[in-house]
Design a protein around this motif. Sequence first.
Motif, PDB file in Angstrom:
ATOM      1  N   ASN A  39    -112.487 -86.045 121.072  1.00 48.20           N
ATOM      2  CA  ASN A  39    -111.122 -86.552 121.116  1.00 48.20           C
ATOM      3  C   ASN A  39    -110.152 -85.570 120.457  1.00 48.20           C
ATOM      4  O   ASN A  39    -110.482 -84.942 119.446  1.00 48.20           O
ATOM      5  CB  ASN A  39    -111.013 -87.895 120.400  1.00 48.20           C
ATOM      6  CG  ASN A  39    -111.642 -89.024 121.193  1.00 48.20           C
ATOM      7  OD1 ASN A  39    -111.671 -88.994 122.423  1.00 48.20           O
ATOM      8  ND2 ASN A  39    -112.154 -90.025 120.497  1.00 48.20           N
ATOM      9  N   ARG A  41    -106.510 -85.771 118.708  1.00 46.19           N
ATOM     10  CA  ARG A  41    -105.613 -86.780 118.156  1.00 46.19           C
ATOM     11  C   ARG A  41    -104.277 -86.172 117.740  1.00 46.19           C
ATOM     12  O   ARG A  41    -104.146 -84.951 117.610  1.00 46.19           O
ATOM     13  CB  ARG A  41    -106.278 -87.480 116.957  1.00 46.19           C
ATOM     14  CG  ARG A  41    -107.524 -88.265 117.356  1.00 46.19           C
ATOM     15  CD  ARG A  41    -108.127 -89.020 116.174  1.00 46.19           C
ATOM     16  NE  ARG A  41    -109.278 -89.812 116.567  1.00 46.19           N
ATOM     17  CZ  ARG A  41    -109.216 -91.070 117.012  1.00 46.19           C
ATOM     18  NH1 ARG A  41    -108.041 -91.676 117.104  1.00 46.19           N
ATOM     19  NH2 ARG A  41    -110.317 -91.723 117.356  1.00 46.19           N
ATOM     20  N   GLN A  42    -103.328 -87.051 117.487  1.00 50.52           N
ATOM     21  CA  GLN A  42    -101.984 -86.601 117.113  1.00 50.52           C
ATOM     22  C   GLN A  42    -101.910 -86.113 115.668  1.00 50.52           C
ATOM     23  O   GLN A  42    -100.914 -85.496 115.279  1.00 50.52           O
ATOM     24  CB  GLN A  42    -100.979 -87.730 117.327  1.00 50.52           C
ATOM     25  CG  GLN A  42    -100.746 -88.067 118.785  1.00 50.52           C
ATOM     26  CD  GLN A  42     -99.734 -89.184 118.970  1.00 50.52           C
ATOM     27  OE1 GLN A  42     -99.060 -89.590 118.018  1.00 50.52           O
ATOM     28  NE2 GLN A  42     -99.634 -89.705 120.182  1.00 50.52           N
ATOM     29  N   THR A  46    -108.642 -90.579 112.024  1.00 42.26           N
ATOM     30  CA  THR A  46    -108.982 -91.496 113.109  1.00 42.26           C
ATOM     31  C   THR A  46    -107.926 -92.567 113.347  1.00 42.26           C
ATOM     32  O   THR A  46    -107.997 -93.269 114.359  1.00 42.26           O
ATOM     33  CB  THR A  46    -110.331 -92.174 112.822  1.00 42.26           C
ATOM     34  OG1 THR A  46    -110.274 -92.829 111.541  1.00 42.26           O
ATOM     35  CG2 THR A  46    -111.465 -91.158 112.809  1.00 42.26           C
ATOM     36  N   TYR A  48    -104.781 -91.790 113.738  1.00 44.99           N
ATOM     37  CA  TYR A  48    -103.819 -91.169 114.649  1.00 44.99           C
ATOM     38  C   TYR A  48    -104.267 -91.426 116.095  1.00 44.99           C
ATOM     39  O   TYR A  48    -105.460 -91.352 116.400  1.00 44.99           O
ATOM     40  CB  TYR A  48    -103.733 -89.668 114.402  1.00 44.99           C
ATOM     41  CG  TYR A  48    -102.975 -89.278 113.157  1.00 44.99           C
ATOM     42  CD1 TYR A  48    -101.597 -89.096 113.187  1.00 44.99           C
ATOM     43  CD2 TYR A  48    -103.638 -89.084 111.941  1.00 44.99           C
ATOM     44  CE1 TYR A  48    -100.887 -88.726 112.054  1.00 44.99           C
ATOM     45  CE2 TYR A  48    -102.934 -88.722 110.799  1.00 44.99           C
ATOM     46  CZ  TYR A  48    -101.570 -88.550 110.860  1.00 44.99           C
ATOM     47  OH  TYR A  48    -100.868 -88.193 109.730  1.00 44.99           O
ATOM     48  N   PRO A  49    -103.336 -91.708 116.997  1.00 49.24           N
ATOM     49  CA  PRO A  49    -103.698 -91.995 118.392  1.00 49.24           C
ATOM     50  C   PRO A  49    -104.396 -90.814 119.062  1.00 49.24           C
ATOM     51  O   PRO A  49    -104.093 -89.654 118.785  1.00 49.24           O
ATOM     52  CB  PRO A  49    -102.340 -92.276 119.058  1.00 49.24           C
ATOM     53  CG  PRO A  49    -101.429 -92.662 117.933  1.00 49.24           C
ATOM     54  CD  PRO A  49    -101.886 -91.869 116.752  1.00 49.24           C
ATOM     55  N   THR A  50    -105.336 -91.139 119.939  1.00 49.87           N
ATOM     56  CA  THR A  50    -105.969 -90.127 120.776  1.00 49.87           C
ATOM     57  C   THR A  50    -105.024 -89.777 121.913  1.00 49.87           C
ATOM     58  O   THR A  50    -104.467 -90.656 122.570  1.00 49.87           O
ATOM     59  CB  THR A  50    -107.295 -90.652 121.347  1.00 49.87           C
ATOM     60  OG1 THR A  50    -108.179 -90.976 120.263  1.00 49.87           O
ATOM     61  CG2 THR A  50    -107.955 -89.614 122.238  1.00 49.87           C
ATOM     62  N   GLN A  51    -104.840 -88.482 122.149  1.00 47.87           N
ATOM     63  CA  GLN A  51    -103.903 -88.072 123.197  1.00 47.87           C
ATOM     64  C   GLN A  51    -104.546 -87.230 124.293  1.00 47.87           C
ATOM     65  O   GLN A  51    -103.932 -87.001 125.343  1.00 47.87           O
ATOM     66  CB  GLN A  51    -102.735 -87.305 122.596  1.00 47.87           C
ATOM     67  CG  GLN A  51    -103.115 -86.058 121.818  1.00 47.87           C
ATOM     68  CD  GLN A  51    -101.909 -85.431 121.131  1.00 47.87           C
ATOM     69  OE1 GLN A  51    -100.899 -86.097 120.917  1.00 47.87           O
ATOM     70  NE2 GLN A  51    -102.007 -84.148 120.798  1.00 47.87           N
ATOM     71  N   GLY A  87    -103.153 -80.673 119.519  1.00 45.56           N
ATOM     72  CA  GLY A  87    -103.588 -81.835 118.739  1.00 45.56           C
ATOM     73  C   GLY A  87    -104.642 -81.486 117.710  1.00 45.56           C
ATOM     74  O   GLY A  87    -104.937 -80.309 117.463  1.00 45.56           O
TER      75      GLY A  87
END
Length: 381
Positions: A39, A41-42, A46, A48-51, A87
């Motif tokens: 993943n 992330r932002q 963990t 932080y949103p997955t982008q 990211g």
Amino acid sequence: MKRLCAAFAVTLILLAFAGSALMQDPASPSLTSAFQDINVRQGPGTTYPTQARLRTGVPVQIIERNSVGTWVHVQQTLEDGTIFMDGWVVSGFLNLSVELRFSQVPVSTLADALPENAESPALRALYSAPIISPVSEAMRVVYQRGLEMRNYSHVVTKIGDSVSADPLYLTLMSRPGAALGPYDYLQDSLDYFGASTQVESVAARIGLNTYALFDAGWASPDTCQQGETPLECELRRKQPSVALIMFGGNDVKHINEVAYDQQMRRLVEETLAKGVIPVLSTFSANPNDPNWWKAVEFNNKVIQIAADYQLPLINLWLASRPLDGFGLEQDGIHMNHWGTDTLRFDNGFPAFSGANLRNLLALRMLDEIRRTIFLDPTAQG
């Protein structure tokens, strides 16, 4: 069929972009790729949103890291300067160059978590504490008092239950053959404190809890004076400048939050009275454990006590969230190992072994203390 053809075309485009990115600077130590799909992330945590997903083998550039180095900010940039992907990923899942040095990678100012994304107020408090806290000026006063009491600045000890009594925790710093990998910035602190970890602590034992620590019956008759508690004995015999403290695994099963808070504060105050800097640590826990919410409350007590006394804090609970099983053995208490009896931070070890991660955080905190208090107070880790 049209959808399959379209998907195949997109794949070819991505591979072409990947090739373009690779052509940028193939000799750069910061150029890397993932050895499995991970993943993106932002931010470095963990919550932080997955982008996006970083696919295996796709080249990216490391542009910054978190304060430890367990998360890195990566970008995939095309030849025309367009940023195709941007990211944060766990550094342990990357094929890091043997030439990479985290001392040369900028440190991000982003927080280690987004507490507002936690599911409850109790968890938000836990996510709010950084993995490695700053070291307060109050600890400089403690350190100076310790020197007046003839404590040794290069000596560190550990205080805790069976999780700390683990012979592969802290004592590995005294063994030859350490492989820091990209964590080169920790070498000076390893050299400074390492030898002092060779002698095991009499205040880190299997079965010990925050009550037994003050019971003379738990002191070793071979090394302790009559009537000494394990804590008194350890601080007298080693005269350390720093004590790494973690309790919780045993206490959470037998006492309530109020009693735990009282005993931890007693421990802190007796340690401070000896001119020793107490470094508190949260402990990892699994949400599937029946004592999960009690462990969350205990960990929040640790965070509050550290704040009240302006103590250094290691948020092991937060750092272990990305690890499989949260870095724990099947018993849900002890940190798991990953086939090494030497200090290893290369080859992604801290991302797969809770015990290895804990050693990394311990050395990182010791480095923070050494740089902040023992050396130039303006130095950065």
